[in-house]
Motif scaffolding. Sequence first.
Motif, PDB file in Angstrom:
ATOM      1  N   ASP A 176       9.179   7.921   4.036  1.00  0.00           N
ATOM      2  CA  ASP A 176       8.999   8.543   5.507  1.00  0.00           C
ATOM      3  C   ASP A 176       9.600   7.318   6.408  1.00  0.00           C
ATOM      4  N   GLU A 177       9.309   5.950   5.983  1.00  0.00           N
ATOM      5  CA  GLU A 177       9.514   4.821   6.622  1.00  0.00           C
ATOM      6  C   GLU A 177      11.086   4.908   6.654  1.00  0.00           C
ATOM      7  N   ILE A 178      11.801   5.155   5.719  1.00  0.00           N
ATOM      8  CA  ILE A 178      13.372   4.888   5.642  1.00  0.00           C
ATOM      9  C   ILE A 178      13.853   6.002   6.807  1.00  0.00           C
ATOM     10  N   PHE A 179      13.447   7.520   6.632  1.00  0.00           N
ATOM     11  CA  PHE A 179      13.790   8.395   7.371  1.00  0.00           C
ATOM     12  C   PHE A 179      13.408   8.089   8.946  1.00  0.00           C
ATOM     13  N   GLY A 180      12.164   7.623   9.064  1.00  0.00           N
ATOM     14  CA  GLY A 180      11.810   7.505  10.547  1.00  0.00           C
ATOM     15  C   GLY A 180      12.639   6.338  11.137  1.00  0.00           C
ATOM     16  N   GLU A 181      12.806   5.082  10.437  1.00  0.00           N
ATOM     17  CA  GLU A 181      13.638   4.087  10.940  1.00  0.00           C
ATOM     18  C   GLU A 181      15.254   4.377  11.202  1.00  0.00           C
ATOM     19  N   LYS A 182      15.768   5.193  10.397  1.00  0.00           N
ATOM     20  CA  LYS A 182      17.146   5.114  10.340  1.00  0.00           C
ATOM     21  C   LYS A 182      17.658   6.767  10.694  1.00  0.00           C
ATOM     22  N   CYS A 183      16.843   7.597  10.679  1.00  0.00           N
ATOM     23  CA  CYS A 183      17.349   9.201  10.753  1.00  0.00           C
ATOM     24  C   CYS A 183      16.876   9.802  12.119  1.00  0.00           C
ATOM     25  N   GLU A 184      15.260   9.860  12.123  1.00  0.00           N
ATOM     26  CA  GLU A 184      14.566  10.630  12.977  1.00  0.00           C
ATOM     27  C   GLU A 184      15.232  10.543  14.394  1.00  0.00           C
ATOM     28  N   GLY A 185      15.421   9.136  15.058  1.00  0.00           N
ATOM     29  CA  GLY A 185      15.966   9.186  16.392  1.00  0.00           C
ATOM     30  C   GLY A 185      17.231   9.896  16.683  1.00  0.00           C
ATOM     31  N   ASN A 186      18.275  10.180  15.665  1.00  0.00           N
ATOM     32  CA  ASN A 186      19.516  10.713  15.745  1.00  0.00           C
ATOM     33  C   ASN A 186      19.471  12.299  16.320  1.00  0.00           C
ATOM     34  N   TYR A 187      18.299  12.822  15.829  1.00  0.00           N
ATOM     35  CA  TYR A 187      18.248  14.080  16.445  1.00  0.00           C
ATOM     36  C   TYR A 187      17.778  14.611  17.728  1.00  0.00           C
ATOM     37  N   ILE A 188      18.747  14.891  18.639  1.00  0.00           N
ATOM     38  CA  ILE A 188      18.474  15.037  19.925  1.00  0.00           C
ATOM     39  C   ILE A 188      18.306  16.638  20.036  1.00  0.00           C
ATOM     40  N   THR A 237       0.587  -1.241  -0.188  1.00  0.00           N
ATOM     41  CA  THR A 237       0.122  -0.087  -0.064  1.00  0.00           C
ATOM     42  C   THR A 237       0.727   1.229   0.026  1.00  0.00           C
ATOM     43  N   MET A 238       2.152   1.201   0.508  1.00  0.00           N
ATOM     44  CA  MET A 238       3.070   2.305   0.288  1.00  0.00           C
ATOM     45  C   MET A 238       3.388   2.945  -1.036  1.00  0.00           C
ATOM     46  N   GLY A 239       3.009   4.174  -1.028  1.00  0.00           N
ATOM     47  CA  GLY A 239       3.740   4.880  -2.260  1.00  0.00           C
ATOM     48  C   GLY A 239       5.035   5.526  -1.907  1.00  0.00           C
ATOM     49  N   LYS A 240       5.703   6.183  -2.910  1.00  0.00           N
ATOM     50  CA  LYS A 240       7.124   6.831  -2.710  1.00  0.00           C
ATOM     51  C   LYS A 240       7.082   7.748  -1.434  1.00  0.00           C
ATOM     52  N   GLY A 241       6.069   8.314  -1.028  1.00  0.00           N
ATOM     53  CA  GLY A 241       6.052   9.200   0.148  1.00  0.00           C
ATOM     54  C   GLY A 241       6.266   8.382   1.224  1.00  0.00           C
ATOM     55  N   GLU A 288       6.185  13.542  -2.762  1.00  0.00           N
ATOM     56  CA  GLU A 288       5.244  12.665  -2.693  1.00  0.00           C
ATOM     57  C   GLU A 288       4.831  12.446  -1.230  1.00  0.00           C
ATOM     58  N   MET A 289       5.783  13.029  -0.468  1.00  0.00           N
ATOM     59  CA  MET A 289       5.347  13.022   1.268  1.00  0.00           C
ATOM     60  C   MET A 289       4.467  14.064   1.407  1.00  0.00           C
ATOM     61  N   SER A 290       4.258  15.264   0.761  1.00  0.00           N
ATOM     62  CA  SER A 290       3.555  16.516   1.118  1.00  0.00           C
ATOM     63  C   SER A 290       2.574  16.853   0.138  1.00  0.00           C
ATOM     64  N   PRO A 291       1.314  16.482   0.236  1.00  0.00           N
ATOM     65  CA  PRO A 291       0.296  16.769  -0.712  1.00  0.00           C
ATOM     66  C   PRO A 291      -0.406  18.127  -0.519  1.00  0.00           C
ATOM     67  N   LEU A 292       0.192  18.839   0.587  1.00  0.00           N
ATOM     68  CA  LEU A 292      -0.503  20.406   0.777  1.00  0.00           C
ATOM     69  C   LEU A 292       0.650  21.156   0.609  1.00  0.00           C
ATOM     70  N   THR A 293       1.667  21.011  -0.018  1.00  0.00           N
ATOM     71  CA  THR A 293       2.833  21.807   0.098  1.00  0.00           C
ATOM     72  C   THR A 293       3.375  22.552  -1.091  1.00  0.00           C
ATOM     73  N   LYS A 294       3.682  23.509  -1.211  1.00  0.00           N
ATOM     74  CA  LYS A 294       4.318  24.128  -2.417  1.00  0.00           C
ATOM     75  C   LYS A 294       5.460  23.595  -2.906  1.00  0.00           C
ATOM     76  N   ARG A 295       5.546  23.040  -4.436  1.00  0.00           N
ATOM     77  CA  ARG A 295       6.803  22.844  -4.772  1.00  0.00           C
ATOM     78  C   ARG A 295       7.988  23.682  -4.507  1.00  0.00           C
ATOM     79  N   HIS A 296       9.109  22.983  -4.501  1.00  0.00           N
ATOM     80  CA  HIS A 296      10.421  23.680  -4.118  1.00  0.00           C
ATOM     81  C   HIS A 296      10.503  24.876  -5.339  1.00  0.00           C
ATOM     82  N   ARG A 297      11.106  25.854  -5.193  1.00  0.00           N
ATOM     83  CA  ARG A 297      11.257  26.932  -6.054  1.00  0.00           C
ATOM     84  C   ARG A 297      12.557  26.597  -7.102  1.00  0.00           C
ATOM     85  N   ASN A 298      13.452  25.899  -6.425  1.00  0.00           N
ATOM     86  CA  ASN A 298      14.652  25.368  -7.311  1.00  0.00           C
ATOM     87  C   ASN A 298      14.549  23.937  -7.629  1.00  0.00           C
ATOM     88  N   ASN A 299      13.621  22.909  -7.150  1.00  0.00           N
ATOM     89  CA  ASN A 299      13.548  21.623  -7.464  1.00  0.00           C
ATOM     90  C   ASN A 299      12.283  21.147  -7.541  1.00  0.00           C
TER      91      ASN A 299
END
Length: 577
Positions: A370-382, A362-366, A393-404
């Motif tokens: 999100d799973e990769i970040f949550g499992e491997k990155c998030e907990g490192n930021y104290i 059921t998981m799309g790109k977003g 794909e993770m942000s359906p209500l967000t404006k596209r980046h002005r440079n990418n």
Amino acid sequence: MNLLELSEQEIVRRGSLEEMRKMGIDPYPAALYPVDAYTTEIKEVFSDDAPRREVCIAGRIMSRRIMGKASFMELQDSRGRIQVYISRDELCPDENKDLYNIVFKKLLDIGDFVGVKGYVFRTQTGEISVHAESLTVLGKSLRPLPIVKVKDGVTYDAFDDPELRYRRRYVDLVVNDKVKDIFIKRTKVFNSMRGYFNEHGYMEVETPILQSIPGGAAARPFITHHNALDIPLYLRIADELYLKRLIVGGFEGVYEFSKNFRNEGMDRTHNPEFTCMEIYVAYKDYNWMMDFTEKMLERICLDVNGTTEVKVGDNVISFKAPFKRITMIDSIKEHTGIDITGMDEVQLREVAGKLGIEVDETMGKGKLIDEIFGEKCEGNYIQPTFIIDYPIEMSPLTKRHRNNPELTERFELMVNGKELANAYSELNDPIDQYERFVEQMRLAEKGDDEAMIIDKDFIRALEYGMPPTSGMGIGMDRLVMLMTGQTTIQEVLLFPQMRPEKTQARDKAEAYTAIGVPEEWVAPLQKAGFMTVGQLAGANPGKLFQDLCGLNKKFKLELKNPTQDDIKAWIAAVEEK
């Protein structure tokens, strides 16, 4: 209430209640009691050189030292505790000494509310106290409080079982002094944030809790039904789409402290009912919002704790601005060694597999990112860190980046290994927004029950035009956890969601009478520990006879005792079944 359902102390307290009433004392008076002083303030302003000060205080009795003609008690009000000295002859200047000899010494208990009028003085041991000249009963406590004792800095008989503390928060607040401090700080957090927004000229608003479409976040909603309209309604999962409608309507900046509801799991950092703050400001972007947010959090920490640092577990966290900033893709690369730039869904699944992360169809790109970040990155930021520039794909209500165009102008603030805030340069292109909603519906059709539903009225609002806007949401309960050094969300919620309280199964009276037990003996049998008929099997008739006769006498039930033959017959009837 059946007398046999009460403990011995509860029975004694109910007896004291009746004795008070017989003496003409109302244990629950209706009249105002004219409190004019508080325990902490009395101690703060006391001076041995000042004129004698008359005070009127009220609170709970938390301890007593009863002696002959004079006694001491400790009174706890909403601010703290103070010792009260009570002299029999000063409390009862005439010949009738019942208020001291009977009411105070025998009928009052720890936990009872009383009012005291008297004057402040210092005892021979140097303790600032109140010398009672009158005593008024204000509320009789029918259940005993846990007695928590502290000696030489060591706590004995602590009321510290989390299950009991959260379920009986009213008791927790009474006997555990530090608990109230957490919720005082919680209010300070809200007041500080509200003051910060108001100083910038932004307006606090209210939006609907019951919504026809649960929008503004990816989450599973609670569903209810409106009988009059005969339609399903949802408890809101976020207030984002309504607040943006107000920006469309012409407000420059709006914010709301909202109760949100998500029909998901519970753990140390999640409660199905939680408080979120969302703010939206016109003509701003996510870069401005990062500056705004870090300055706000620095101020809140100072307002609440008097410093920019807080200790949470073993970590000392600094809210001194500015905070570190790193893109999500760089974060994943830093913590996994893999650059996911440009990867499609298939490639992301392969990456998740290599990293040992469980994913499903059921998981799309977003969701995969999100799973990769949550499992491997998030907990490192104290320390507070802005994770910026999320894949689209993770942000359906967000404006596209002005440079990418593959990225969005979004940040999440990570603190102590968890997300604290989420913010965007808000999407105000109605065509792009509609296409993003359609993609969310495609995910829903694949089985993603957290995908967003198309809110056609919100699209219509955008079509009328919304200015460039930045919005930010912050989990208030998690913020309070940080500001008070707590590691579980239950500690900062007055009444967290709990599983139903376990109760011991018991048979109805009909089950007992069916085997020959007289109905009046059902309650004594259950008090003796035989909560179900089946538990009588194998019972010792002699011991049960003694137990029942003892209960009859102890509780003055005035029942005709059964014979041992009667009891044998009950047991035999069960064993024959």
